[in-house]
Design a protein around this motif. Structure first.
Motif, mmCIF file in Angstrom:
data_model
loop_
_atom_site.group_PDB
_atom_site.id
_atom_site.type_symbol
_atom_site.label_atom_id
_atom_site.label_comp_id
_atom_site.label_asym_id
_atom_site.label_seq_id
_atom_site.Cartn_x
_atom_site.Cartn_y
_atom_site.Cartn_z
ATOM 1 N N GLU A 196 0.816 -1.221 0.000
ATOM 2 C CA GLU A 196 0.000 0.000 0.000
ATOM 3 C C GLU A 196 0.845 1.265 0.000
ATOM 4 O O GLU A 196 0.356 2.336 -0.366
ATOM 5 C CB GLU A 196 -0.980 0.011 1.187
ATOM 6 C CG GLU A 196 -0.335 0.091 2.554
ATOM 7 C CD GLU A 196 -0.004 -1.258 3.179
ATOM 8 O OE1 GLU A 196 0.268 -1.294 4.386
ATOM 9 O OE2 GLU A 196 -0.007 -2.276 2.462
ATOM 10 N N ASP A 197 2.128 1.157 0.373
ATOM 11 C CA ASP A 197 3.024 2.314 0.349
ATOM 12 C C ASP A 197 3.884 2.358 -0.911
ATOM 13 O O ASP A 197 4.835 3.124 -1.004
ATOM 14 C CB ASP A 197 3.936 2.295 1.589
ATOM 15 C CG ASP A 197 3.136 2.429 2.872
ATOM 16 O OD1 ASP A 197 2.166 3.211 2.899
ATOM 17 O OD2 ASP A 197 3.473 1.722 3.845
ATOM 18 N N ASP A 198 3.555 1.506 -1.881
ATOM 19 C CA ASP A 198 4.265 1.385 -3.158
ATOM 20 C C ASP A 198 5.699 0.858 -2.986
ATOM 21 O O ASP A 198 6.564 1.096 -3.823
ATOM 22 C CB ASP A 198 4.256 2.707 -3.941
ATOM 23 C CG ASP A 198 4.096 2.469 -5.439
ATOM 24 O OD1 ASP A 198 3.371 1.534 -5.833
ATOM 25 O OD2 ASP A 198 4.717 3.218 -6.228
#
Length: 171
Positions: free
Chosen positions: A62-64
């Protein structure tokens, strides 16, 4: 709560990170006593080519943060034309190569997750077969193939070395 992740095309700016992940995989294979990936392949030029040809995919959280890398190829793999054995199908297929999982941070199950995540991409593009191969001693990938119902089809040869070849029908 399950960690959110997605599979997306890699971009050129991620090449160094992808190369670091592949270097981790190369080292892991060496520590396991394998000959796989100990001959200068893959290398940064291969990754650059994957990105340029849109073969390169990364699994991100989700934070890449990149958790893994895989090349998903919709062109004919010449080595697959000369299988010692028989493929399940003779139709167009997707080939999966150079799958590697980030060891920092290491997230259990990412290889399996990526192998599942490519399936809808293949179907969406009209490919209902995935062909893969791995070294005889790559126990981790062999387990993933078994878990995901890939069928052993025979042997193919890359750079003079025999590899176990598998196929999965998606229809």
């Amino acid at each position: 709560m399950a960690e959110l992740r997605r599979l997306r095309h890699a971009v050129a700016e991620e090449q160094d990170t992808i190369w670091t992940i592949l270097q981790q995989a190369i080292q892991k294979r060496k520590e396991e006593g394998s000959e796989q990936w100990q001959d200068g392949y893959p290398n940064p030029e291969v990754i650059a080519n994957d990105i340029e040809k849109n073969y390169a995919y990364v699994c991100v959280d989700e934070d890449d943060v990149i958790l893994g890398y895989v090349a998903l190829i919709f062109d004919i793999e010449p080595a697959y034309e000369n299988i010692e054995g028989h493929w399940l199908t003779e139709r167009p297929y997707a080939g999966i190569h150079r799958l590697a999982v980030n060891q920092e941070p290491y997230v259990k199950g990412i290889a399996t997750w990526m192998m599942k995540a490519v399936e809808p991409i293949c179907k969406e593009l009209g490919y209902y077969s995935i062909k893969v191969d791995t070294n005889f001693d790559n126990i981790g990938m062999l387990r993933v193939f078994e878990k995901l119902d890939y069928v052993y089809c025979g042997e193919v040869y890359f750079r003079g070395a025999a590899r176990k070849a598998f196929e999965k029908r998606l229809d």
